[in-house]
Motif scaffolding. Structure first.
Motif, PDB file in Angstrom:
ATOM      1  N   MET A  94       0.849  -1.167   0.000  1.00 19.16           N
ATOM      2  CA  MET A  94       0.000   0.000   0.000  1.00 19.16           C
ATOM      3  C   MET A  94       0.902   1.239   0.000  1.00 19.16           C
ATOM      4  O   MET A  94       1.862   1.312   0.751  1.00 19.16           O
ATOM      5  N   HIS A  95       0.581   2.206  -0.828  1.00 21.54           N
ATOM      6  CA  HIS A  95       1.414   3.407  -0.886  1.00 21.54           C
ATOM      7  C   HIS A  95       1.027   4.379   0.222  1.00 21.54           C
ATOM      8  O   HIS A  95      -0.098   4.378   0.717  1.00 21.54           O
ATOM      9  N   GLU A  96       1.984   5.194   0.630  1.00 19.97           N
ATOM     10  CA  GLU A  96       1.753   6.163   1.693  1.00 19.97           C
ATOM     11  C   GLU A  96       1.442   7.533   1.103  1.00 19.97           C
ATOM     12  O   GLU A  96       1.858   7.861  -0.010  1.00 19.97           O
ATOM     13  N   ILE A  97       0.711   8.315   1.879  1.00 22.21           N
ATOM     14  CA  ILE A  97       0.248   9.626   1.440  1.00 22.21           C
ATOM     15  C   ILE A  97       0.804  10.684   2.400  1.00 22.21           C
ATOM     16  O   ILE A  97       0.754  10.496   3.619  1.00 22.21           O
ATOM     17  N   PRO A  98       1.322  11.801   1.866  1.00 21.40           N
ATOM     18  CA  PRO A  98       1.835  12.849   2.762  1.00 21.40           C
ATOM     19  C   PRO A  98       0.691  13.574   3.472  1.00 21.40           C
ATOM     20  O   PRO A  98      -0.358  13.844   2.885  1.00 21.40           O
ATOM     21  N   VAL A  99       0.907  13.855   4.752  1.00 21.95           N
ATOM     22  CA  VAL A  99      -0.061  14.586   5.566  1.00 21.95           C
ATOM     23  C   VAL A  99       0.692  15.683   6.310  1.00 21.95           C
ATOM     24  O   VAL A  99       1.760  15.437   6.878  1.00 21.95           O
ATOM     25  N   GLU A 100       0.139  16.877   6.273  1.00 18.88           N
ATOM     26  CA  GLU A 100       0.695  17.988   7.031  1.00 18.88           C
ATOM     27  C   GLU A 100      -0.452  18.604   7.826  1.00 18.88           C
ATOM     28  O   GLU A 100      -1.493  18.957   7.272  1.00 18.88           O
ATOM     29  N   VAL A 101      -0.260  18.705   9.127  1.00 21.12           N
ATOM     30  CA  VAL A 101      -1.322  19.152  10.012  1.00 21.12           C
ATOM     31  C   VAL A 101      -0.721  19.989  11.142  1.00 21.12           C
ATOM     32  O   VAL A 101       0.447  19.808  11.489  1.00 21.12           O
ATOM     33  N   THR A 102      -1.506  20.895  11.679  1.00 15.36           N
ATOM     34  CA  THR A 102      -1.082  21.666  12.843  1.00 15.36           C
ATOM     35  C   THR A 102      -1.684  21.007  14.073  1.00 15.36           C
ATOM     36  O   THR A 102      -2.905  20.852  14.168  1.00 15.36           O
ATOM     37  N   ILE A 103      -0.826  20.605  15.001  1.00 16.77           N
ATOM     38  CA  ILE A 103      -1.274  19.947  16.223  1.00 16.77           C
ATOM     39  C   ILE A 103      -0.774  20.765  17.405  1.00 16.77           C
ATOM     40  O   ILE A 103       0.432  20.963  17.553  1.00 16.77           O
ATOM     41  N   ASN A 104      -1.711  21.241  18.192  1.00 13.87           N
ATOM     42  CA  ASN A 104      -1.374  22.049  19.368  1.00 13.87           C
ATOM     43  C   ASN A 104      -0.459  23.222  19.014  1.00 13.87           C
ATOM     44  O   ASN A 104       0.478  23.544  19.730  1.00 13.87           O
ATOM     45  N   GLY A 105      -0.733  23.819  17.845  1.00 15.77           N
ATOM     46  CA  GLY A 105       0.011  24.996  17.410  1.00 15.77           C
ATOM     47  C   GLY A 105       1.309  24.729  16.678  1.00 15.77           C
ATOM     48  O   GLY A 105       1.977  25.665  16.253  1.00 15.77           O
ATOM     49  N   ARG A 106       1.679  23.459  16.514  1.00 13.48           N
ATOM     50  CA  ARG A 106       2.927  23.120  15.824  1.00 13.48           C
ATOM     51  C   ARG A 106       2.633  22.300  14.580  1.00 13.48           C
ATOM     52  O   ARG A 106       1.777  21.418  14.596  1.00 13.48           O
TER      53      ARG A 106
ATOM     54  N   ALA B 215     -11.099  10.508  17.397  1.00 16.82           N
ATOM     55  CA  ALA B 215      -9.911  10.310  16.560  1.00 16.82           C
ATOM     56  C   ALA B 215      -9.796   8.891  16.030  1.00 16.82           C
ATOM     57  O   ALA B 215      -9.082   8.657  15.058  1.00 16.82           O
ATOM     58  N   CYS B 216     -10.509   7.945  16.636  1.00 20.02           N
ATOM     59  CA  CYS B 216     -10.466   6.570  16.134  1.00 20.02           C
ATOM     60  C   CYS B 216     -11.347   6.390  14.899  1.00 20.02           C
ATOM     61  O   CYS B 216     -11.239   5.376  14.207  1.00 20.02           O
ATOM     62  N   LEU B 217     -12.212   7.366  14.618  1.00 23.81           N
ATOM     63  CA  LEU B 217     -13.127   7.269  13.476  1.00 23.81           C
ATOM     64  C   LEU B 217     -12.688   8.109  12.282  1.00 23.81           C
ATOM     65  O   LEU B 217     -13.345   8.103  11.251  1.00 23.81           O
ATOM     66  N   VAL B 218     -11.595   8.836  12.438  1.00 22.39           N
ATOM     67  CA  VAL B 218     -11.101   9.718  11.385  1.00 22.39           C
ATOM     68  C   VAL B 218      -9.771   9.173  10.897  1.00 22.39           C
ATOM     69  O   VAL B 218      -8.923   8.781  11.704  1.00 22.39           O
ATOM     70  N   PHE B 219      -9.582   9.156   9.595  1.00 26.44           N
ATOM     71  CA  PHE B 219      -8.291   8.743   9.045  1.00 26.44           C
ATOM     72  C   PHE B 219      -7.347   9.942   9.029  1.00 26.44           C
ATOM     73  O   PHE B 219      -7.765  11.083   8.798  1.00 26.44           O
ATOM     74  N   ALA B 220      -6.085   9.689   9.259  1.00 29.28           N
ATOM     75  CA  ALA B 220      -5.088  10.758   9.278  1.00 29.28           C
ATOM     76  C   ALA B 220      -5.075  11.522   7.953  1.00 29.28           C
ATOM     77  O   ALA B 220      -4.909  12.744   7.954  1.00 29.28           O
ATOM     78  N   VAL B 221      -5.266  10.838   6.844  1.00 25.13           N
ATOM     79  CA  VAL B 221      -5.250  11.519   5.548  1.00 25.13           C
ATOM     80  C   VAL B 221      -6.400  12.512   5.400  1.00 25.13           C
ATOM     81  O   VAL B 221      -6.323  13.438   4.601  1.00 25.13           O
TER      82      VAL B 221
ATOM     83  N   THR C 209       4.339  10.845   6.189  1.00 27.90           N
ATOM     84  CA  THR C 209       3.654  10.069   5.163  1.00 27.90           C
ATOM     85  C   THR C 209       3.022   8.889   5.880  1.00 27.90           C
ATOM     86  O   THR C 209       3.637   8.265   6.752  1.00 27.90           O
ATOM     87  N   VAL C 210       1.772   8.626   5.533  1.00 27.10           N
ATOM     88  CA  VAL C 210       1.003   7.615   6.268  1.00 27.10           C
ATOM     89  C   VAL C 210       0.243   6.712   5.302  1.00 27.10           C
ATOM     90  O   VAL C 210      -0.075   7.103   4.179  1.00 27.10           O
ATOM     91  N   GLU C 211      -0.036   5.516   5.770  1.00 30.59           N
ATOM     92  CA  GLU C 211      -0.920   4.638   5.014  1.00 30.59           C
ATOM     93  C   GLU C 211      -2.334   5.211   5.073  1.00 30.59           C
ATOM     94  O   GLU C 211      -2.728   5.766   6.100  1.00 30.59           O
ATOM     95  N   PRO C 212      -3.099   5.082   4.005  1.00 26.88           N
ATOM     96  CA  PRO C 212      -4.448   5.652   3.980  1.00 26.88           C
ATOM     97  C   PRO C 212      -5.357   5.135   5.095  1.00 26.88           C
ATOM     98  O   PRO C 212      -6.278   5.825   5.506  1.00 26.88           O
ATOM     99  N   ARG C 213      -5.097   3.958   5.613  1.00 29.28           N
ATOM    100  CA  ARG C 213      -5.973   3.375   6.637  1.00 29.28           C
ATOM    101  C   ARG C 213      -5.568   3.741   8.068  1.00 29.28           C
ATOM    102  O   ARG C 213      -6.238   3.341   9.018  1.00 29.28           O
ATOM    103  N   LEU C 214      -4.497   4.516   8.264  1.00 36.58           N
ATOM    104  CA  LEU C 214      -4.052   4.892   9.600  1.00 36.58           C
ATOM    105  C   LEU C 214      -5.053   5.874  10.211  1.00 36.58           C
ATOM    106  O   LEU C 214      -5.371   6.907   9.617  1.00 36.58           O
TER     107      LEU C 214
END
Length: 157
Positions: free
Chosen positions: A1-13, A61-67, A18-23
């Protein structure tokens, strides 16, 4: 399975990975970001232990995918305390009112209460119970938690 880049702001940072789509977002926070305050209980959205704020809204957070959160802002329980490590009014009230025992559910409650009081700064007992109905605690009997919400509302209102 290919990984997808994710960029997110968490607690201001900013966080990038890169994550698997199912994470799940919960696993992303715990495994990729080292933010272990987000607890995993039931892993199907019923217990509320994994509650975080996603663009200000309380979500499981268990119901949302990181992507799915790419480009968004997340606040975890670690981000609710002040920058100087001082407890937030909700955290202080949970401590003062004995709203926790084993502590497993506490991060989800703190996050949910924070969102509840932001949206309803002076909730009634019924509104508190309704607002926290998606969070389970097996130890406290809930009265300390309800009292903590009232104390935090007084402190912030």
């Amino acid at each position: 399975m290919h990984e997808i880049p994710v960029e997110v702001t968490i607690n201001g940072r900013r966080h990038s990975a890169t994550v698997e789509p199912r994470l799940t977002l919960a696993d992303y926070l715990r495994e990729k970001c080292g933010l272990t305050g987000t607890h995993l209980g039931c892993e199907h959205g019923a217990c509320g232990a994994c509650t975080v704020l996603l663009d200000g809204q309380a979500v499981r957070a268990c119901l949302v995918f990181a992507v799915q959160v790419d480009g968004q802002e997340i606040t975890t329980v670690e981000g609710i305390a002040g920058d100087n490590g001082e407890l937030s009014p909700v955290q202080a009230a949970m401590k003062e009112c004995h709203g926790l025992q084993c502590g497993f559910c506490t991060p989800g409650f703190v996050t949910s209460i924070t969102a509840l009081l932001r949206d309803n700064p002076s909730p009634t007992d019924e509104e508190i119970r309704e607002g926290l109905s998606g969070n389970f605690c097996r130890c406290t009997g809930y009265q300390g938690i309800v009292n903590a919400v009232k104390r935090a509302a007084e402190a912030t209102g």
